[in-house]
Each structure stands twice: as C-alpha cells, then as structure tokens.
Design a protein around this motif. Structure first.
Motif, PDB file in Angstrom:
ATOM      1  N   ALA A 189       0.831  -1.209   0.000  1.00 29.74           N
ATOM      2  CA  ALA A 189       0.000   0.000   0.000  1.00 29.74           C
ATOM      3  C   ALA A 189       0.864   1.257   0.000  1.00 29.74           C
ATOM      4  O   ALA A 189       0.587   2.219  -0.731  1.00 29.74           O
ATOM      5  N   ALA A 190       1.920   1.260   0.823  1.00 33.52           N
ATOM      6  CA  ALA A 190       2.788   2.434   0.891  1.00 33.52           C
ATOM      7  C   ALA A 190       3.496   2.677  -0.439  1.00 33.52           C
ATOM      8  O   ALA A 190       3.608   3.828  -0.905  1.00 33.52           O
ATOM      9  N   ALA A 191       3.965   1.602  -1.069  1.00 37.81           N
ATOM     10  CA  ALA A 191       4.649   1.743  -2.358  1.00 37.81           C
ATOM     11  C   ALA A 191       3.684   2.236  -3.436  1.00 37.81           C
ATOM     12  O   ALA A 191       4.044   3.070  -4.281  1.00 37.81           O
ATOM     13  N   ALA A 192       2.453   1.717  -3.417  1.00 35.62           N
ATOM     14  CA  ALA A 192       1.458   2.170  -4.390  1.00 35.62           C
ATOM     15  C   ALA A 192       1.132   3.641  -4.182  1.00 35.62           C
ATOM     16  O   ALA A 192       1.028   4.416  -5.143  1.00 35.62           O
ATOM     17  N   ASP A 193       0.993   4.045  -2.911  1.00 33.44           N
ATOM     18  CA  ASP A 193       0.682   5.442  -2.606  1.00 33.44           C
ATOM     19  C   ASP A 193       1.793   6.372  -3.078  1.00 33.44           C
ATOM     20  O   ASP A 193       1.537   7.460  -3.622  1.00 33.44           O
ATOM     21  N   GLU A 194       3.028   5.956  -2.887  1.00 31.43           N
ATOM     22  CA  GLU A 194       4.176   6.757  -3.337  1.00 31.43           C
ATOM     23  C   GLU A 194       4.139   6.936  -4.857  1.00 31.43           C
ATOM     24  O   GLU A 194       4.383   8.029  -5.380  1.00 31.43           O
ATOM     25  N   ARG A 195       3.819   5.858  -5.571  1.00 27.73           N
ATOM     26  CA  ARG A 195       3.784   5.932  -7.040  1.00 27.73           C
ATOM     27  C   ARG A 195       2.593   6.767  -7.531  1.00 27.73           C
ATOM     28  O   ARG A 195       2.697   7.465  -8.536  1.00 27.73           O
ATOM     29  N   ILE A 196       1.489   6.730  -6.822  1.00 24.22           N
ATOM     30  CA  ILE A 196       0.342   7.571  -7.201  1.00 24.22           C
ATOM     31  C   ILE A 196       0.744   9.038  -7.147  1.00 24.22           C
ATOM     32  O   ILE A 196       0.470   9.811  -8.078  1.00 24.22           O
ATOM     33  N   ALA A 197       1.400   9.427  -6.057  1.00 26.08           N
ATOM     34  CA  ALA A 197       1.827  10.822  -5.921  1.00 26.08           C
ATOM     35  C   ALA A 197       2.795  11.205  -7.041  1.00 26.08           C
ATOM     36  O   ALA A 197       2.713  12.305  -7.614  1.00 26.08           O
ATOM     37  N   ARG A 198       3.703  10.277  -7.370  1.00 30.82           N
ATOM     38  CA  ARG A 198       4.695  10.561  -8.412  1.00 30.82           C
ATOM     39  C   ARG A 198       4.029  10.735  -9.766  1.00 30.82           C
ATOM     40  O   ARG A 198       4.354  11.659 -10.521  1.00 30.82           O
ATOM     41  N   TRP A 199       3.060   9.886 -10.069  1.00 23.73           N
ATOM     42  CA  TRP A 199       2.408   9.963 -11.380  1.00 23.73           C
ATOM     43  C   TRP A 199       1.391  11.093 -11.440  1.00 23.73           C
ATOM     44  O   TRP A 199       1.093  11.597 -12.525  1.00 23.73           O
ATOM     45  N   ARG A 200       0.864  11.519 -10.309  1.00 21.28           N
ATOM     46  CA  ARG A 200       0.025  12.717 -10.309  1.00 21.28           C
ATOM     47  C   ARG A 200       0.846  13.935 -10.721  1.00 21.28           C
ATOM     48  O   ARG A 200       0.395  14.785 -11.488  1.00 21.28           O
ATOM     49  N   ARG A 201       2.076  14.009 -10.176  1.00 19.89           N
ATOM     50  CA  ARG A 201       2.947  15.124 -10.559  1.00 19.89           C
ATOM     51  C   ARG A 201       3.270  15.073 -12.044  1.00 19.89           C
ATOM     52  O   ARG A 201       3.277  16.103 -12.728  1.00 19.89           O
ATOM     53  N   ARG A 202       3.515  13.862 -12.560  1.00 18.87           N
ATOM     54  CA  ARG A 202       3.805  13.747 -13.994  1.00 18.87           C
ATOM     55  C   ARG A 202       2.585  14.131 -14.813  1.00 18.87           C
ATOM     56  O   ARG A 202       2.692  14.734 -15.875  1.00 18.87           O
ATOM     57  N   GLY A 203       1.411  13.773 -14.338  1.00 20.07           N
ATOM     58  CA  GLY A 203       0.192  14.071 -15.079  1.00 20.07           C
ATOM     59  C   GLY A 203      -0.135  15.540 -15.143  1.00 20.07           C
ATOM     60  O   GLY A 203      -0.927  15.971 -15.984  1.00 20.07           O
ATOM     61  N   THR A 204       0.479  16.336 -14.258  1.00 23.55           N
ATOM     62  CA  THR A 204       0.202  17.776 -14.270  1.00 23.55           C
ATOM     63  C   THR A 204       1.341  18.560 -14.912  1.00 23.55           C
ATOM     64  O   THR A 204       1.488  19.737 -14.695  1.00 23.55           O
ATOM     65  N   GLY A 205       2.166  17.865 -15.685  1.00 21.71           N
ATOM     66  CA  GLY A 205       3.175  18.612 -16.437  1.00 21.71           C
ATOM     67  C   GLY A 205       4.523  17.939 -16.523  1.00 21.71           C
ATOM     68  O   GLY A 205       5.311  18.252 -17.406  1.00 21.71           O
ATOM     69  N   GLY A 206       4.802  16.994 -15.607  1.00 17.84           N
ATOM     70  CA  GLY A 206       6.119  16.387 -15.610  1.00 17.84           C
ATOM     71  C   GLY A 206       6.420  15.546 -16.830  1.00 17.84           C
ATOM     72  O   GLY A 206       7.569  15.286 -17.142  1.00 17.84           O
ATOM     73  N   LEU A 207       5.389  15.092 -17.530  1.00 13.02           N
ATOM     74  CA  LEU A 207       5.605  14.298 -18.740  1.00 13.02           C
ATOM     75  C   LEU A 207       5.448  15.135 -20.003  1.00 13.02           C
ATOM     76  O   LEU A 207       5.513  14.599 -21.100  1.00 13.02           O
ATOM     77  N   GLY A 208       5.216  16.409 -19.874  1.00 11.63           N
ATOM     78  CA  GLY A 208       4.964  17.200 -21.069  1.00 11.63           C
ATOM     79  C   GLY A 208       3.489  17.192 -21.395  1.00 11.63           C
ATOM     80  O   GLY A 208       2.661  16.678 -20.656  1.00 11.63           O
ATOM     81  N   ASN A 209       3.140  17.741 -22.535  1.00 13.03           N
ATOM     82  CA  ASN A 209       1.719  17.901 -22.839  1.00 13.03           C
ATOM     83  C   ASN A 209       1.265  17.105 -24.049  1.00 13.03           C
ATOM     84  O   ASN A 209       0.231  17.393 -24.617  1.00 13.03           O
ATOM     85  N   THR A 210       2.058  16.091 -24.480  1.00 11.11           N
ATOM     86  CA  THR A 210       1.606  15.290 -25.602  1.00 11.11           C
ATOM     87  C   THR A 210       0.445  14.413 -25.180  1.00 11.11           C
ATOM     88  O   THR A 210       0.346  13.988 -24.019  1.00 11.11           O
ATOM     89  N   ALA A 211      -0.438  14.100 -26.123  1.00 14.95           N
ATOM     90  CA  ALA A 211      -1.626  13.308 -25.811  1.00 14.95           C
ATOM     91  C   ALA A 211      -1.256  11.915 -25.314  1.00 14.95           C
ATOM     92  O   ALA A 211      -1.851  11.404 -24.360  1.00 14.95           O
ATOM     93  N   ARG A 212      -0.253  11.281 -25.946  1.00 16.18           N
ATOM     94  CA  ARG A 212       0.109   9.919 -25.550  1.00 16.18           C
ATOM     95  C   ARG A 212       0.726   9.905 -24.150  1.00 16.18           C
ATOM     96  O   ARG A 212       0.440   9.022 -23.353  1.00 16.18           O
TER      97      ARG A 212
END
Length: 485
Positions: free
Chosen positions: A440-463
């Motif tokens: 659960a802790a590892a999943a929670d850590e990854r959720i936070a990381r991918w939320r940050r990516r989803g708000t700009g850390g991965l860029g703005n391409t559709a894929r």
C-alpha cells in the motif's frame, strides 16, 4: 492448462455476435481466428530469432524431448506448431489448398519429408500427448535472415501468438535489429516487452569459449537487457546445448564411463590444453576411449559441458542421473521455465486479451461498408475496456511505446514493474511476498509521483498524458485493493 478468464469469455461472446453480422469475407476470417485463439485451452508462445540462433534446441529443452528439428532441414524452414493431443498426429498446411496429414516417425516426430517443398507450406503442426504442452503451445519459427528478413508465414504465426521468447546466440547489432523487426511487426497484435523475453542461448561460446562462462554471461545479459528494455522484459543467459542434453536425459552409462575415465586420466590443470579445440579433443589418442565416443560427448555437451562433467567426477563417482541433473542446473534453463510458467502462463487472460482486442480493433475500423455492425463492435470494445483486466492490458500497450515516450528512468521502472509483475507486490517493485502495508505504501508513493507527472512532468503530448493516467489508475487500483476496497 490455462483456465478461461472472465474477460476472455466476454470476448468470445463478442466474437460470436460479430460473426452473426459478417459474411464470408476477410473480416469474418479475422474474427474467426480471434475466436479460435480465445477458445484454445493453452497459451501460445512463439520462439523466434535469427538463423542458427538455437531456437529449436531451446524448444527441445523446454519440451524435454527431441521433437523440433535442428540443423538445416525442410522442417526448420517452416513454421512448426507443437500442441497437446491425445495421440500423435502431423498436419501440414500448404500456402494454398487444404491441409493434409502425414505419418509421424516411429519415435513421434515430424518426418523430414513433408510432402511438398518448404516454400509451398504455411505451417506444420505436431500434436502429441507430451505433458509440457498441457500448459502452453510452442511455435518454432524459421530464422530471421539478415538479408531476406522474416517471411510472411512466420510473421503471420507471430501475430497469432500470446508471448515471445526471442533467442540470441550472442549480443550484437544484428540481434537488436532482428528483435526490433519482430516487435515492430507484432506490436499491433499485442506483443510487447510485457510478454517478451530474450534468451542469450550460447553463453559457453562467449569470449574465448574457455573457463566458467557465467560471470561474463551475467554481465553481458544485464547490459543487453538494458539496451533492449523497450523490446523484452529481460535477457536470460542459457547454455542451450547443455540444457537440451540434460532435459532430454541423453547421457547414457557409456558416456558416463568415458567421462569418468577422462577425469581419472587427465588432472584438472592439464584439461584446458586437451580441450583447446573440438578437433584436438576428438583426435587426442592419449585420451581414454575412441574418437567416436569423444565426438559424441562434444555433440551432447560441448567443451564447457565436458569440463563441468569432469569436475563433477573429480568430486566422486556420481551415477549418470546425478551428473545429468547437475549439468542441467548449470545450463540455466530453469530461469526460462520460470518466466514461462510463473509469468506468462498465470497472465494468460491478460496476454490473450491484449492480442484479441488489438485484432478486433483492426476489424472494427476496417469496413466502412458495414457501418452499423462496425459501430456496434467499437461500442462493445469500448465497454470492455472498463473491465479491471484491461487496466493491465493498457499497461502492456504503454510499455510498447516506451522508447518513443522519452520517460525518465524512474517512470520507465514504474511501467516495467506494472507490466512484468504477476501480483500487486511485484507491480509496485517489491518482492512477491511483501507485506500488504508495504504494498500500500509503495502504491501510494507511485500515485503521488504519477500525479505530478500528469500535471506537467511528462509534457503535454496526448500519448504521454494517456500513459500518465493509465499508470495512475493502475496504482490506485492496487492501493484500493490492498485496503480491501
């Protein structure tokens, strides 16, 4: 035998409904092929690679029986299916015209004479009551030639398979180019690194071919796995010839007596010079036995296998069964079996779903003349994508784009863990038996990381945005499942 999964059953029902709306044309044939694939009781695993990579040797080792033809014969130039059956039969499918049956050899193998030249054949299928084939079907494909490429029959077979074992005799640019050709041609059918593994098949020939090859082989396999991380989930080193001989139990008491005599006659420090080359070993009149016996040992074990067997006889007078088992442990085949039996087979529903959905997607957008039927198919496919299994099918598709996404190393590791894991602990990068709070802790850590990516850390391409959402939702599902929600 693989149990049907819930999504697989829904896809079979979907195929039945689509077939009722289709006439006798190409699209009907595609849907019928998907339905047959979903109805089969076992996963289809393709064994591919360049010419003379050791594919058939690996197939024989996995089956524990010399069923696949090795060397240069008509059989090695034809796609060969190994299926489970109550009795042994051989069916030949020409490129045109009906299939026909030929008699197997007395020992249950495919005969050398297939009735027609290899160039006129689509495939040959050996059905046999061999117990290994109750868990999966193996497909041995002809080699990818650097000049002519992979023929259309091999490509068609690969597109019909659920997982890929890619065999490489040694690392190099040609192997990488061949593997990229495989994956580029089959990605639309659902094959990606999530269901593909590389096998470094002749590690006893690395470098000078002397001494213990395993330290160098592990380094080379690790380095090559990094280079091919967008194509295969891992690269496993194997001594293919030794694996085949051990799995088939081909050493006999006469071979054991000869090995024991050589071990007694030649002290360990002097063996390197006596095994400097195959010809030197065969022609060495100062060694026990005759040239034919020494030639047989080389054909069964190679120089590394002979050296390893002699070292075992230095320890004591082991019976041939014990020597065979110990040599099998040195061959490295267990790691390949583990990938197939512990990763591919348990994920059968996900792997089959990926291929079936990809094939049905092609049908759904290919026939504007049946607009209503195709629209209905697209709607049903969209509905099925809400199924929980599809979350990991979507990850399989995402890792197929790994190279083009330009992710950072941590993001790549997250996606690879999701794709490779067979339980939630492994999908968050932990050991399979990790405690639920740690998962659960590892999943929670990854959720936070991918939320940050989803708000700009991965860029703005559709894929990239789509991949971010897929990963985020997958880790959320792991977290909620772990909490019992």
């Amino acid at each position: 035998m693989n149990e049907p999964g819930p999504l697989r059953d829904q896809l079979r029902s979907l195929c039945a409904g689509v077939l009722a709306d289709l006439g006798a044309d190409e699209q009907r044939g595609r849907v019928e092929a998907v339905a047959r694939r979903l109805a089969e009781p076992t996963l289809r695993i393709a064994v591919g690679g360049r010419l003379n990579a050791g594919k058939s040797t690996l197939v024989n080792a996995l089956l524990g029986s010399r069923l696949a033809a090795t060397g240069s014969t008509e059989c090695t130039r034809v796609v060969t299916w190994f299926r489970h059956g109550e009795r042994t039969t051989v069916e030949v499918q020409p490129r045109s015209g009906p299939a026909y049956h030929i008699a197997p050899t007395p020992d249950g193998r495919i005969p050398a004479d297939l009735g027609r030249p290899a160039a006129e054949l689509r495939s040959v299928t050996l059905c046999t009551p061999h117990p290994a084939l109750t868990a999966y079907t193996l497909v041995d494909t002809p080699g990818l030639d650097a000049l002519s490429g992979l023929d259309d029959m091999s490509m068609a077979a690969l597109r019909e398979c659920d997982a890929l074992v890619f065999v490489m005799p040694h690392p190099g640019s040609r192997e990488q180019e061949a593997l990229e050709s495989f994956t580029a041609a089959t990605s639309a059918a659902g094959l990606s690194l999530a269901n593909a593994v590389g096998v470094l098949s002749q590690i006893d020939r690395l470098g000078t071919g002397e001494g213990d090859p395993w330290p160098q082989a592990r380094r080379v396999a690790g380095r090559y796995a990094g280079r091919l991380r967008a194509n295969v989930s891992d690269v496993i080193p194997v001594v293919g010839l030794l694996a085949q001989t051990a799995a088939l139990g081909e050493l006999d008491p006469g071979d054991a007596d000869l090995l024991r005599a050589v071990a007694a006659a030649v002290p360990a420090p002097a063996r390197r010079a006596r095994l400097l080359s195959a010809d030197a070993f065969i022609d060495d009149s100062g060694l026990p036995g005759d040239a034919a016996g020494r030639r047989r040992l080389l054909a069964l074990l190679g120089r590394y296998g002979i050296t390893a067997a002699l070292a075992l006889y230095d320890e004591g007078g082991y019976p041939v069964e014990v020597v065979t088992r110990r040599l099998g442990e040195l061959a490295g085949l267990a790691a390949v079996r583990s990938v197939i039996e512990d990763r591919f087979v348990p994920a059968a529903d996900i792997l089959r779903t990926a291929g079936a959905m990809a094939a049905l997607d092609l049908v759904a957008w290919s026939d504007p003349g049946r607009a209503a039927a195709m629209a209905g198919l697209r709607q049903r496919l969209a509905e099925l994508r809400a199924h929980p299994t599809m979350r990991f099918v979507a990850i399989t598709a995402a890792v197929a784009d790994l190279r083009s996404l330009g992710l950072d190393d941590q993001a790549e590791r997250d996606l690879l863990d999701l794709a490779r894991g067979t339980n939630d602990a492994q999908r968050v990068g932990l050991d399979a038996d990790a405690a639920r709070p740690a998962v659960a802790a590892a999943a929670d850590e990854r959720i936070a990381r991918w939320r940050r990516r989803g708000t700009g850390g991965l860029g703005n391409t559709a894929r990239r945005a789509q991949v971010s959402r897929i990963a985020w939702e997958a880790f959320e599902a792991i977290l909620y499942a772990d909490r019992g929600a």
